[in-house]
Design a protein around this motif. Sequence first.
Motif, PDB file in Angstrom:
ATOM      1  N   GLN A 172     -10.906  -0.985   4.361  1.00  0.00           N
ATOM      2  CA  GLN A 172     -11.862  -0.842   3.265  1.00  0.00           C
ATOM      3  C   GLN A 172     -12.212   0.637   3.111  1.00  0.00           C
ATOM      4  O   GLN A 172     -13.091   1.150   3.793  1.00  0.00           O
ATOM      5  CB  GLN A 172     -13.126  -1.663   3.553  1.00  0.00           C
ATOM      6  N   LEU A 173     -11.502   1.323   2.234  1.00  0.00           N
ATOM      7  CA  LEU A 173     -11.740   2.741   2.027  1.00  0.00           C
ATOM      8  C   LEU A 173     -12.641   2.964   0.816  1.00  0.00           C
ATOM      9  O   LEU A 173     -12.576   2.224  -0.165  1.00  0.00           O
ATOM     10  CB  LEU A 173     -10.411   3.478   1.820  1.00  0.00           C
ATOM     11  N   THR A 174     -13.465   3.984   0.911  1.00  0.00           N
ATOM     12  CA  THR A 174     -14.397   4.283  -0.178  1.00  0.00           C
ATOM     13  C   THR A 174     -13.871   5.371  -1.104  1.00  0.00           C
ATOM     14  O   THR A 174     -14.461   5.613  -2.154  1.00  0.00           O
ATOM     15  CB  THR A 174     -15.757   4.726   0.405  1.00  0.00           C
ATOM     16  N   GLN A 175     -12.781   6.036  -0.711  1.00  0.00           N
ATOM     17  CA  GLN A 175     -12.219   7.071  -1.578  1.00  0.00           C
ATOM     18  C   GLN A 175     -11.691   6.446  -2.868  1.00  0.00           C
ATOM     19  O   GLN A 175     -11.339   5.266  -2.916  1.00  0.00           O
ATOM     20  CB  GLN A 175     -11.080   7.818  -0.869  1.00  0.00           C
ATOM     21  N   ARG A 176     -11.608   7.256  -3.909  1.00  0.00           N
ATOM     22  CA  ARG A 176     -11.203   6.730  -5.214  1.00  0.00           C
ATOM     23  C   ARG A 176      -9.684   6.573  -5.346  1.00  0.00           C
ATOM     24  O   ARG A 176      -9.195   5.607  -5.901  1.00  0.00           O
ATOM     25  CB  ARG A 176     -11.731   7.649  -6.315  1.00  0.00           C
ATOM     26  N   HIS A 177      -8.934   7.561  -4.806  1.00  0.00           N
ATOM     27  CA  HIS A 177      -7.485   7.560  -5.011  1.00  0.00           C
ATOM     28  C   HIS A 177      -6.790   6.869  -3.838  1.00  0.00           C
ATOM     29  O   HIS A 177      -6.217   7.512  -2.952  1.00  0.00           O
ATOM     30  CB  HIS A 177      -6.981   8.994  -5.170  1.00  0.00           C
ATOM     31  N   VAL A 178      -6.845   5.551  -3.829  1.00  0.00           N
ATOM     32  CA  VAL A 178      -6.254   4.741  -2.756  1.00  0.00           C
ATOM     33  C   VAL A 178      -5.290   3.740  -3.370  1.00  0.00           C
ATOM     34  O   VAL A 178      -5.636   3.023  -4.309  1.00  0.00           O
ATOM     35  CB  VAL A 178      -7.331   4.002  -1.940  1.00  0.00           C
ATOM     36  N   VAL A 179      -4.068   3.695  -2.846  1.00  0.00           N
ATOM     37  CA  VAL A 179      -3.086   2.684  -3.242  1.00  0.00           C
ATOM     38  C   VAL A 179      -2.986   1.674  -2.098  1.00  0.00           C
ATOM     39  O   VAL A 179      -2.549   2.028  -0.996  1.00  0.00           O
ATOM     40  CB  VAL A 179      -1.708   3.314  -3.522  1.00  0.00           C
ATOM     41  N   GLY A 180      -3.412   0.456  -2.338  1.00  0.00           N
ATOM     42  CA  GLY A 180      -3.368  -0.576  -1.310  1.00  0.00           C
ATOM     43  C   GLY A 180      -2.135  -1.447  -1.463  1.00  0.00           C
ATOM     44  O   GLY A 180      -1.896  -2.021  -2.526  1.00  0.00           O
ATOM     45  N   LEU A 181      -1.322  -1.536  -0.406  1.00  0.00           N
ATOM     46  CA  LEU A 181      -0.118  -2.358  -0.416  1.00  0.00           C
ATOM     47  C   LEU A 181      -0.238  -3.447   0.646  1.00  0.00           C
ATOM     48  O   LEU A 181      -0.760  -3.206   1.744  1.00  0.00           O
ATOM     49  CB  LEU A 181       1.125  -1.510  -0.141  1.00  0.00           C
ATOM     50  N   GLU A 182       0.268  -4.630   0.321  1.00  0.00           N
ATOM     51  CA  GLU A 182       0.193  -5.782   1.220  1.00  0.00           C
ATOM     52  C   GLU A 182       1.547  -6.486   1.231  1.00  0.00           C
ATOM     53  O   GLU A 182       2.217  -6.572   0.202  1.00  0.00           O
ATOM     54  CB  GLU A 182      -0.900  -6.739   0.720  1.00  0.00           C
ATOM     55  N   THR A 183       1.946  -6.964   2.402  1.00  0.00           N
ATOM     56  CA  THR A 183       3.228  -7.654   2.494  1.00  0.00           C
ATOM     57  C   THR A 183       3.207  -8.918   1.622  1.00  0.00           C
ATOM     58  O   THR A 183       2.146  -9.455   1.309  1.00  0.00           O
ATOM     59  CB  THR A 183       3.536  -8.059   3.943  1.00  0.00           C
ATOM     60  N   ALA A 184       4.385  -9.367   1.242  1.00  0.00           N
ATOM     61  CA  ALA A 184       4.503 -10.561   0.403  1.00  0.00           C
ATOM     62  C   ALA A 184       5.525 -11.505   1.017  1.00  0.00           C
ATOM     63  O   ALA A 184       6.570 -11.060   1.512  1.00  0.00           O
ATOM     64  CB  ALA A 184       4.930 -10.178  -1.018  1.00  0.00           C
ATOM     65  N   PRO A 185       5.248 -12.806   1.000  1.00  0.00           N
ATOM     66  CA  PRO A 185       6.222 -13.777   1.516  1.00  0.00           C
ATOM     67  C   PRO A 185       7.334 -14.006   0.505  1.00  0.00           C
ATOM     68  O   PRO A 185       7.238 -13.599  -0.661  1.00  0.00           O
ATOM     69  CB  PRO A 185       5.372 -15.042   1.704  1.00  0.00           C
ATOM     70  N   ALA A 186       8.377 -14.656   0.953  1.00  0.00           N
ATOM     71  CA  ALA A 186       9.465 -14.997   0.043  1.00  0.00           C
ATOM     72  C   ALA A 186       8.991 -16.002  -0.997  1.00  0.00           C
ATOM     73  O   ALA A 186       8.012 -16.727  -0.791  1.00  0.00           O
ATOM     74  CB  ALA A 186      10.641 -15.569   0.833  1.00  0.00           C
ATOM     75  N   ILE A 187       9.666 -16.051  -2.133  1.00  0.00           N
ATOM     76  CA  ILE A 187       9.319 -16.990  -3.194  1.00  0.00           C
ATOM     77  C   ILE A 187       9.512 -18.412  -2.685  1.00  0.00           C
ATOM     78  O   ILE A 187      10.574 -18.740  -2.133  1.00  0.00           O
ATOM     79  CB  ILE A 187      10.188 -16.742  -4.443  1.00  0.00           C
ATOM     80  N   PRO A 188       8.516 -19.282  -2.822  1.00  0.00           N
ATOM     81  CA  PRO A 188       8.645 -20.666  -2.355  1.00  0.00           C
ATOM     82  C   PRO A 188       9.850 -21.358  -2.989  1.00  0.00           C
ATOM     83  O   PRO A 188      10.108 -21.214  -4.183  1.00  0.00           O
ATOM     84  CB  PRO A 188       7.331 -21.320  -2.810  1.00  0.00           C
ATOM     85  N   GLY A 189      10.585 -22.090  -2.158  1.00  0.00           N
ATOM     86  CA  GLY A 189      11.732 -22.838  -2.661  1.00  0.00           C
ATOM     87  C   GLY A 189      12.974 -22.008  -2.823  1.00  0.00           C
ATOM     88  O   GLY A 189      14.015 -22.521  -3.275  1.00  0.00           O
ATOM     89  N   GLY A 190      12.921 -20.723  -2.464  1.00  0.00           N
ATOM     90  CA  GLY A 190      14.076 -19.857  -2.618  1.00  0.00           C
ATOM     91  C   GLY A 190      14.933 -19.827  -1.372  1.00  0.00           C
ATOM     92  O   GLY A 190      14.941 -20.759  -0.561  1.00  0.00           O
ATOM     93  N   ASP A 191      15.624 -18.708  -1.199  1.00  0.00           N
ATOM     94  CA  ASP A 191      16.533 -18.576  -0.061  1.00  0.00           C
ATOM     95  C   ASP A 191      15.847 -18.010   1.176  1.00  0.00           C
ATOM     96  O   ASP A 191      16.495 -17.731   2.181  1.00  0.00           O
ATOM     97  CB  ASP A 191      17.725 -17.696  -0.437  1.00  0.00           C
ATOM     98  N   GLY A 192      14.540 -17.833   1.110  1.00  0.00           N
ATOM     99  CA  GLY A 192      13.796 -17.309   2.255  1.00  0.00           C
ATOM    100  C   GLY A 192      13.721 -15.807   2.306  1.00  0.00           C
ATOM    101  O   GLY A 192      13.033 -15.248   3.162  1.00  0.00           O
ATOM    102  N   GLU A 193      14.422 -15.115   1.404  1.00  0.00           N
ATOM    103  CA  GLU A 193      14.411 -13.656   1.380  1.00  0.00           C
ATOM    104  C   GLU A 193      13.965 -13.094   0.033  1.00  0.00           C
ATOM    105  O   GLU A 193      13.316 -12.058  -0.021  1.00  0.00           O
ATOM    106  CB  GLU A 193      15.809 -13.115   1.714  1.00  0.00           C
ATOM    107  N   THR A 194      14.304 -13.783  -1.045  1.00  0.00           N
ATOM    108  CA  THR A 194      13.967 -13.287  -2.373  1.00  0.00           C
ATOM    109  C   THR A 194      12.453 -13.166  -2.540  1.00  0.00           C
ATOM    110  O   THR A 194      11.719 -14.118  -2.291  1.00  0.00           O
ATOM    111  CB  THR A 194      14.525 -14.222  -3.462  1.00  0.00           C
TER     112      THR A 194
END
Length: 496
Positions: free
Chosen positions: A301-323
């Motif tokens: 939780q950063l208070t600075q204005r110029h922050v780019v927050g990135l979060e991991t994402a799971p594979a698309i449900p029902g796909g090949d497990g990687e897409t």
Amino acid sequence: MSFLQRRITEQNRRDSEQRDAVASNGNGSAVAAVAEPYEPPVPLKAEVRPEPVTEPIGIPEKRQLSPRLIQLRKQLRPKLLATLDEADQWSRGDAEKEALLTGRLKTILQKAGLHLTSEEFDDLQQALLDDLIGFGAIEPLVQNRSCSEIMVTGADMVFAEFKGKMQESSYVFDDEDHVQWTAQRIVRPLGRVFNRANPMVDARLPDGSRVHLVMPPSALKGTTITIRKFPSKPLTVEDLVRFGSFTREVAQFLEACIVSRLNIVVSGGTGSGKTTLLNVLSSFIPEDERIVTIEDAAEIQLTQRHVVGLETAPAIPGGDGETGRLTIRDLVKGSLRMRPDRIVVGECRGGEALDMLQAMNTGHDGSLTTVHANSPRDAVARLETLCLMAGMDLPVVVIRRQIAAAVDMIVQQARLKDGTRKIVQVSEVQGMEGDNITIQDIFAYRTPGFVGGGYSQVGGGLLEPTGFRPNFEDRLKEHGFKLGGSVFGAGNKFSK
């Protein structure tokens, strides 16, 4: 015959018997029909869900609805929603949404002809609101600011942490389906899937609290939910100084290190306070710098204005497990193309450690990350292991040289025996001596009479300077920080 139909038949028979009794003795009915105009009082949450005692003796008495209300709660949960995800963005305390769901509940009960006492209706109403727009049986613990961690070990066993101490709470879920309902409510708004194909999921609550879920058969006692709560208002350096996590002199030193763009690794065990400390250290980053944060589940939780927050994402449900899948390592590599001034990785736990070290060595000074380790020396060994997981087949000595060149300082965080969380070591990575990395403590946590190496494991001590000045002191001076000799313990008894 459905459950509701059976209940209607039973209720009609009881009502008939009661009317006969009233006709014979002239007394008024003691049962309130929900079909009649009825506005139940809205009790304070503290009255409905009293706060748990902080130091119970033995196993506390469990809070559970009657079997009849448990069955109604289970049957009515999906019936009160137009679609399964209708209330995913609603929250407890929203009077308008609570009134909407309460109105639907009254209508269903009226149509079914079910009669509840005022007390039964209140209990059922609060329980359903907790399930639909809260977090089920653990909603009171989620709302309790003094609770720092919640652990659901099974439907009938919920533990909570207060002031660093673990205790079993009085709250329980009705059954495994009830736990699963709450788990799905947590992951669904994040677009994550929690099922047999994806039996272990990392998620977060709307307030940023971290959640980890595991389902059977891996979880032997039923679905487990572990929630690491974070305060609604991020803790500041002043808060940690006041709590005794470190001294004001150490705070001054850490600020100088962050502004001077040192690469810092925060090391510690599970629940030791690494993320909280990372938040505080990140708060020293100047406002005019671009910060990229990378996490499994967004906690920083950063208070600075110029922050780019990135979060991991799971594979698309029902796909090949990687897409559609994005890992920490993918995000670290991608962040290098985003012109970051600082990269803050919530935790290195795999091959991304090598990418992080390379970023630190190629112009991204001032980066921060955390690792799980019990000491600064162990943190270095942990980084070596994580780099080997990158699959690059590099010699260990090459990895060690990468670590020695990239990492300037390791800050060790620990939870002591009395439950307090403190910085226990601040160590400089001085470089290579032969094939080994040399580390020197600048500050160490000591208690009166402690004579062992490392740091003391009990409370009542102080993070004291060891008397050694860091080799990067000139770098601090270049950025305008001229720290007095007293900060580093000139003449201190630990001086050598």
